[in-house]
Motif scaffolding. Structure first.
Motif, mmCIF file in Angstrom:
data_model
loop_
_atom_site.group_PDB
_atom_site.id
_atom_site.type_symbol
_atom_site.label_atom_id
_atom_site.label_comp_id
_atom_site.label_asym_id
_atom_site.label_seq_id
_atom_site.Cartn_x
_atom_site.Cartn_y
_atom_site.Cartn_z
ATOM 1 N N TRP A 31 9.158 -8.960 -21.431
ATOM 2 C CA TRP A 31 9.711 -7.786 -22.188
ATOM 3 C C TRP A 31 10.478 -6.696 -21.553
ATOM 4 C CZ3 TRP A 31 8.055 -2.599 -23.418
ATOM 5 C CH2 TRP A 31 7.239 -2.340 -22.291
ATOM 6 N N TYR A 33 12.973 -2.922 -22.222
ATOM 7 C CA TYR A 33 13.632 -2.214 -23.172
ATOM 8 C C TYR A 33 14.937 -1.020 -22.507
ATOM 9 C CZ TYR A 33 10.857 1.846 -21.145
ATOM 10 O OH TYR A 33 10.101 2.477 -20.260
ATOM 11 N N SER A 35 16.945 2.439 -23.139
ATOM 12 C CA SER A 35 16.370 3.649 -23.633
ATOM 13 C C SER A 35 17.278 4.898 -23.053
ATOM 14 C CB SER A 35 14.910 4.130 -23.392
ATOM 15 O OG SER A 35 14.642 4.357 -21.845
ATOM 16 N N ALA A 40 14.834 4.172 -28.012
ATOM 17 C CA ALA A 40 14.999 2.660 -27.299
ATOM 18 C C ALA A 40 14.899 1.566 -28.377
ATOM 19 C CB ALA A 40 13.612 2.820 -26.334
ATOM 20 N N VAL A 42 13.454 -2.473 -27.869
ATOM 21 C CA VAL A 42 12.528 -3.202 -27.153
ATOM 22 C C VAL A 42 12.749 -4.597 -27.289
ATOM 23 C CG1 VAL A 42 10.024 -3.532 -26.727
ATOM 24 C CG2 VAL A 42 10.746 -1.346 -27.390
ATOM 25 N N VAL A 63 6.501 2.884 -24.690
ATOM 26 C CA VAL A 63 7.940 3.071 -24.432
ATOM 27 C C VAL A 63 8.466 4.657 -24.927
ATOM 28 C CG1 VAL A 63 10.283 2.320 -25.183
ATOM 29 C CG2 VAL A 63 8.558 0.769 -24.812
#
Length: 295
Positions: A31, A33, A35, A40, A42, A63
């Protein structure tokens, strides 16, 4: 991308999970992300082609200072999705954000993951079930099944009742043998070359006068083969690597390229038995099943 592309493009990428992974590595959830500030997107991926990744248990994300969901969840094998954080009044959601239109926020439920939506007003909604496009699960938030999310904003004739006209497709010549399939540095089959297509089967497709260079029409070619190329006035205008689905070509592209014609030429390389190409199975030869004009 249609509704959040400008926001996403200005965000920085962060990669909490290890990136130096080997093929089939199943030791952790993949994973990352994007931002900016406290907002953000994800990106979750528990899928790898031709590999058997397992369910990932006990998953929570942290996050932009948001720890979610409230309790650890399991990410099923095969799952790919995008979760929002501090987007359009949603503090976080374990559903994929799809669109924002006319004040409505559309989310898609992810198979095997309990939908939890926490709002920036402090309210948290748990164990939600999709209610479709006519009824929100809360305020201006709509939760959809995957089938409905994939067809969002497509209605009536535009999506399901296209006018179809069968076009004349005449075979001019058979394929002159099978191409030699080279294996490249990445240990996969290399694409055919221009010289390979000189040995391909050749078809002529005739367009009606009303269709030539129409910005509203599309040619659909139902065929079987290794690869196909489409030419107009001798110029290559499209190609297709066979995957079982029809080849589609928008006639508006001819106008964009300054081409005026009522004839298209289709060249197809035949499938080979046990060819080293993913998804081709044991098929052999080539055939055009039908050529249609979609309005």
């Amino acid at each position: 991308m249609q509704d959040y592309g400008e926001m996403l493009a200005d965000m920085d990428a962060t990669f909490p999970a290890p990136q130096d992974i080997q093929k089939g590595d199943d030791t952790h959830l993949r994973w990352s992300y994007r931002s900016k500030g406290n907002s953000a997107f994800v990106f979750v991926n528990n899928y790898e082609r031709l590999q058997s990744l397992t369910n990932k248990k006990g998953i929570q994300f942290n996050v932009c200072g948001v720890n979610f969901p409230a309790k650890p969840i399991t990410i099923p094998a095969g799952t790919t999705c995008i979760f929002p954080v501090n987007i359009d009044g949603i503090r976080y959601a374990t559903a994929q954000i799809v669109a924002q239109r006319e004040g409505r926020i559309y989310l898609q439920q992810i198979a095997g993951i309990d939908t939890e939506i926490a709002l920036t007003n402090g309210k948290t909604l748990r164990h939600l079930q999709p209610k479709g496009t006519n009824k929100p699960v809360y305020g201006n938030i709509y939760l959809l099944h995957a089938h409905d999310a994939e067809r969002l904003f497509y209605t009536g004739k535009e999506a399901f009742q296209q006018e179809v006209t069968t076009l004349t497709c005449k075979k001019l010549s058979e394929a002159k043998g099978e191409r030699i399939i080279s294996i490249g540095s990445q240990k996969v089959a290399e694409a055919p070359t221009d010289s390979d297509f000189m040995q391909a089967a050749v078809y002529d497709i005739t367009l009606p006068c009303t269709a030539a260079n129409s910005p509203q029409q599309m040619v659909r070619i139902d065929y079987q083969g290794d690869c196909a190329r489409l030419y107009a006035n001798g110029q290559l205008v499209a190609d297709n690597f066979y995957n079982g689905r029809p080849m589609l070509f928008g006639l508006w592209r001819l106008e964009e390229m300054g081409i005026q014609t009522q004839k298209l030429q289709l060249r197809i390389l035949p499938l080979q038995k046990n060819m080293p190409v993913y998804g081709c199975g044991n098929g052999e030869g080539e055939v055009v099943k039908k050529v249609s004009l979609l309005q």
